[in-house]
Motif scaffolding. Structure first.
Motif, mmCIF file in Angstrom:
data_model
loop_
_atom_site.group_PDB
_atom_site.id
_atom_site.type_symbol
_atom_site.label_atom_id
_atom_site.label_comp_id
_atom_site.label_asym_id
_atom_site.label_seq_id
_atom_site.Cartn_x
_atom_site.Cartn_y
_atom_site.Cartn_z
ATOM 1 N N LEU A 188 0.905 -1.158 -0.168
ATOM 2 C CA LEU A 188 0.013 0.061 0.020
ATOM 3 C C LEU A 188 0.984 1.201 0.025
ATOM 4 O O LEU A 188 0.737 2.067 -0.799
ATOM 5 N N VAL A 189 1.983 1.181 0.724
ATOM 6 C CA VAL A 189 2.833 2.295 0.904
ATOM 7 C C VAL A 189 3.389 2.586 -0.696
ATOM 8 O O VAL A 189 3.358 3.664 -1.045
ATOM 9 N N PHE A 192 0.469 4.035 -3.149
ATOM 10 C CA PHE A 192 0.431 5.476 -3.225
ATOM 11 C C PHE A 192 1.688 6.359 -3.799
ATOM 12 O O PHE A 192 1.438 6.985 -4.767
ATOM 13 N N ALA A 193 2.863 5.890 -3.341
ATOM 14 C CA ALA A 193 4.085 6.596 -3.799
ATOM 15 C C ALA A 193 4.088 6.636 -5.366
ATOM 16 O O ALA A 193 4.252 7.560 -6.185
ATOM 17 N N TYR A 195 1.462 5.972 -7.656
ATOM 18 C CA TYR A 195 0.718 6.645 -7.947
ATOM 19 C C TYR A 195 1.048 8.436 -8.213
ATOM 20 O O TYR A 195 0.990 9.011 -9.494
ATOM 21 N N ALA A 196 1.557 8.816 -7.217
ATOM 22 C CA ALA A 196 2.281 10.226 -7.219
ATOM 23 C C ALA A 196 3.242 10.377 -7.959
ATOM 24 O O ALA A 196 3.249 11.293 -9.103
ATOM 25 N N LEU A 197 4.114 9.272 -8.363
ATOM 26 C CA LEU A 197 5.172 9.474 -9.329
ATOM 27 C C LEU A 197 4.895 9.315 -10.606
ATOM 28 O O LEU A 197 5.518 9.748 -11.634
ATOM 29 N N ILE A 209 12.260 9.667 -9.096
ATOM 30 C CA ILE A 209 12.130 8.275 -9.871
ATOM 31 C C ILE A 209 13.795 7.991 -10.190
ATOM 32 O O ILE A 209 14.097 6.766 -9.916
ATOM 33 N N VAL A 213 15.316 4.230 -8.944
ATOM 34 C CA VAL A 213 15.989 3.523 -9.756
ATOM 35 C C VAL A 213 17.440 3.187 -9.196
ATOM 36 O O VAL A 213 17.863 1.890 -9.518
ATOM 37 N N LEU A 216 17.331 0.770 -6.217
ATOM 38 C CA LEU A 216 16.865 -0.609 -6.629
ATOM 39 C C LEU A 216 18.244 -1.375 -6.577
ATOM 40 O O LEU A 216 18.025 -2.711 -6.303
ATOM 41 N N LEU A 252 10.682 -1.898 -0.788
ATOM 42 C CA LEU A 252 10.045 -0.336 -1.360
ATOM 43 C C LEU A 252 10.478 -0.084 -2.698
ATOM 44 O O LEU A 252 9.684 0.379 -3.616
ATOM 45 N N PRO A 253 11.921 -0.148 -3.047
ATOM 46 C CA PRO A 253 12.220 0.284 -4.447
ATOM 47 C C PRO A 253 11.775 -0.374 -5.592
ATOM 48 O O PRO A 253 10.791 0.319 -6.421
ATOM 49 N N ILE A 256 7.820 0.243 -5.624
ATOM 50 C CA ILE A 256 7.844 1.554 -6.286
ATOM 51 C C ILE A 256 7.968 1.585 -8.073
ATOM 52 O O ILE A 256 7.014 1.757 -8.608
ATOM 53 N N ARG A 260 5.040 1.618 -10.640
ATOM 54 C CA ARG A 260 4.846 3.045 -11.402
ATOM 55 C C ARG A 260 4.863 2.732 -12.996
ATOM 56 O O ARG A 260 4.282 3.274 -13.674
#
Lengths: 378, 384
Positions: A188-189, A192-193, A195-197, A209, A213, A216, A252-253, A256, A260
């Motif tokens: 979920l975290v 949201f991120a 979507y913003a990106l 962004i 990368v 990563l 997370l990386p 996201i 994205r």
């Protein structure tokens, strides 16, 4: 691809053969462990696992006769069976020089009034004119055919009786305790991120962004000591909370990045129409983006699950080694060190640990492949 | 099950907390800080929209910053300090100097270099081969799935699997390791067994096939000899069970085989998708020009998927740099199999030398950096 011109039958056969060979090479290692995990310890060390699938005729290791001595009509008789398994004797002998001197059913004269008869099913009758108590009984060399025989005892042992203080079942539960929250929480975290990106305009977006990368590929090895310091400083110490947070951070990386990439590809029209109709970003995200992104969410979840379930390093560092915290991978590494020769235990333990990822893999392969492609080909 | 309950509770709190945070912060932003009413309604809406992305990003950025970005700098700092009774004492590059003086460090660096060449090369090559071949047959998908399967197996699980293959029992006992069982078939040299020893047995047809086999084998020997004379003439201890993981230098390759086995499926899946993306007309044109399948593959397809091959290669390279579990589980870095990641672990948690451990972590980062820069550069290029 059927568009290769001049497809010769010979070439097609070569392709089939090569693929067959490749598949064999890739499957045999796992198969070996699987077969071994269903054999008893004695079976594993007495013959290679590849022989276990067939009835095998082989020279058995020499066995010394044992049993209760009974006096019958003036002679001392010992009766018994050579094997616990359903083996069939094809030849036997009493010396290592002639291990196949007799056929089943024949009687061997051992001298000193001793005789021995071995039947095809392994039953033997040993008789002696004097008592054999206190003397060494003769050894029997046999050549016998043993049908394939499998047992689930190993699994019973590793799952339910603790070894070195911990049962694999407990470790299994610990691994699940680590892996499931560590898979669900980052999603979920990250969503949201992502979507913003993907869909919100703000200064510094491209830089962020790029940073993601970059992160990563940052080796998580660098994070171990500083994070352990932080965890100790704020009182989390070594424990589940710490490892959940760590896995969340490390996952997370990729999350996201994957999400994205997927969200950017969603049709612009839908989102703009919703905006025109007065939907807020929050509504667009929860009502449109999240449901549409399901495939990407699923593929990340699979990655993260496989990674957290299979992880050794993070668990070694952020979890303790106590009974209620040791995970499967750590447990198996310990077993490899302390009981490296006990293949029946090792193989069953290892299979317990890889069963869940394999199940996830085969049931959700589609999402896994899609996620891989989204993450790498673009 | 207290533990299960705790995990469940964490999921609920974690997910609920996330949803709650996003929802509440939105409400607060729209209704309290910048309400879309009153005199400044228009300005407030655009202000709120300026802030909102950061609301969405905040939890992720905080976690990333704390768990990945900050530690990089903290580790860099630690590598310049010595931990003396809990106190950090700045020592400059002393840790690095000490590390460069250790044989074990150079051994792990050397091994890592070999890993870095062999594993990505072999995985990509096998992956490419598997991708190309399985695309052309009916049961290709099943084959792919089976080659891909090790992807789900943990490094530790794979170590157990391969340890069984490399298992060694004393001479005279039944070998239960597959590799030794095969090795023992080659008593008296590899070719003598395969070709000559069994020639006498069998019927006419089998003899004929054997003769063909000898002819092919002779050709192969000739080729092999021409490029690996040394290896071919070496005195290998045939007929004796080998302790595979204890043969210095070569044991590294037995460890690498495990990772190659694990990574090939990944390479195959991605390369297979790339191969399918190769435009049909380029292949048709090649066919019309009379190219044979090998030429089509190497001269038409491979150049067109070069970009993907590079991506696969670099991804596996990163995995290799982080490889830890396999070495830890199979040899523990003994018998000259040390690699950087395991060296670092030994320093950090066995020798509890944070300075040198952090210094070796920085070396890993240094090795990753070119790929990091290249990735970022590519991502920027793509976004324009």
């Amino acid at each position: 691809m059927d568009n290769i011109a001049g497809k010769k039958p010979a070439l097609t056969w070569a392709v089939h053969l090569s693929v067959g060979l490749l598949v064999l090479l890739w499957v045999i290692p796992t198969l070996g462990l699987l077969v071994s995990s269903f054999r008893s310890g004695d079976q594993i060390v007495s013959s290679g696992w590849w022989r276990a699938l067939f009835t095998q005729e082989q020279q058995m290791s020499p066995m010394r006769i044992e049993g209760e001595e009974v006096q019958k009509d003036g002679v001392f008789v010992i009766e018994g069976r050579l094997f616990a398994t359903a083996s069939t004797v094809s030849a036997w002998g009493t010396s290592s020089r002639e291990p196949a001197a007799y056929a089943p059913g024949e009687t061997a004269d051992l001298g000193d009034g001793q005789t021995l008869t071995v039947q095809a099913d392994g039953a033997f009758v040993f008789s002696s004119s004097a008592t054999t108590e206190g003397t060494r009984l003769p050894r029997v060399f046999t050549t016998a055919a043993t049908p394939p025989e499998f047992t689930t005892n190993n699994y019973n042992t590793v799952l339910f009786s603790p070894m070195a203080g911990q049962s694999i079942f407990q470790a299994f539960m610990n691994t699940a305790t680590v892996a499931i929250p560590a898979t669900i929480i980052p999603i979920l975290v990250a969503a949201f991120a992502a979507y913003a990106l993907a869909w919100m305009e703000f200064p510094g977006r491209a830089l962020l962004i790029a940073a993601i990368v970059g992160l990563l590929v940052v080796p998580l090895q660098l994070a171990l000591i500083p994070l352990l310091q932080i965890h100790n400083a704020i009182g989390i110490g070594k424990g589940y909370l710490g490892i959940w947070l760590a896995h969340t951070g490390f996952g997370l990386p990729l999350a996201i990045y994957l999400l994205r990439n997927y969200m950017v590809g969603l049709p612009r029209d839908i989102i703009e129409n919703a905006k025109v109709d007065g939907a807020t970003d929050f509504q667009i995200f929860t009502k449109i983006i999240l449901p549409l992104s399901f495939p990407a969410l699923a593929s990340f979840a699979i990655f993260q699950f496989l990674w957290t379930w299979n992880d050794l390093l993070v668990a070694l560092v952020f979890l303790g080694t106590s009974n209620d915290q040791q995970v499967l991978t750590g447990n198996i590494v310990n077993l490899m060190g302390s009981r490296g020769g006990d293949w029946e235990i090792l193989s069953a333990s290892a299979f317990v640990s890889i069963a869940v990822p394999l199940l996830v893999f085969f049931s959700m392969q589609r999402f896994l492949v899609r996620g891989l492609l989204a993450g790498s080909v673009k | 099950m207290d533990q299960a309950l705790m995990a469940l509770l964490t999921i609920v709190i974690g997910v609920g907390g996330c949803v709650g945070y996003f929802w509440a912060s939105n409400i607060v932003l729209d209704k309290v800080i910048f309400p879309a009413r009153g005199l400044e309604a228009g300005r407030n809406i655009s202000r709120a929209n300026m802030v909102r992305p950061w609301l969405f990003l905040f939890p992720a950025l905080a976690a990333l910053g704390l768990y990945l970005a900050y530690p990089v700098f903290a580790t860099a700092w630690l590598s310049l300090n010595r931990n003396e009774a809990g106190e950090l004492v700045f020592v400059g590059f002393e840790n690095y100097r000490q590390m460069f003086g250790e044989d074990k460090f150079w051994e792990s660096l050397r091994n890592n270099m070999v890993w870095l060449i062999v594993v990505p090369a072999m995985s990509t090559a096998f992956g490419l081969l598997a991708a190309q071949l399985t695309d052309r047959i009916k049961w290709g998908n099943i084959a792919k799935s089976l080659i891909f399967m090790p992807m789900a197996i943990s490094f530790v699980g794979a170590s157990v699997i391969w340890k069984l293959i490399y298992d060694t029992r004393e001479e005279g006992q039944a070998q239960i390791g597959l590799l030794n069982a095969i090795w023992l078939q080659f008593e008296g040299g590899i070719w003598s067994t395969v070709l000559v020893q069994d020639l006498a047995r069998g019927g006419a047809w089998i003899k004929l096939f054997r003769l063909i086999g000898i002819a092919v084998g002779a050709g192969l020997i000739y080729v092999a000899l021409s490029w690996a004379l040394g290896a071919a003439t070496a005195e290998l201890p045939y007929g004796k069970p080998q302790f595979w993981l204890q043969i210095p230098f070569w044991n590294n390759f037995f460890l690498m085989a495990v990772l190659i086995w694990l990574q090939t499926g990944f390479a195959m899946v991605i390369l297979s998708a790339a191969l399918r993306g190769v435009p049909e007309d380029t292949i048709e044109a090649a066919i019309i020009d009379g190219a044979n399948p090998f030429q089509i593959f190497f001269k038409v397809k491979v150049p067109q998927i070069m970009g993907t091959i590079v991506v696969v290669w670099t991804t596996i390279t990163i995995t290799v740099l982080k490889v830890f579990d396999i070495v830890r589980a199979m040899t523990g870095g003994q018998q000259e199999t040390q690699v950087l990641a395991n060296y670092m672990y030994d320093k950090l948690f066995v020798a509890v030398d944070w300075g040198v451990g952090s210094a070796s972590a920085m070396i890993i980062l240094l090795l990753v950096t070119p790929i990091l820069v290249w990735n970022v550069w590519n991502a920027r290029k793509e976004m324009r």
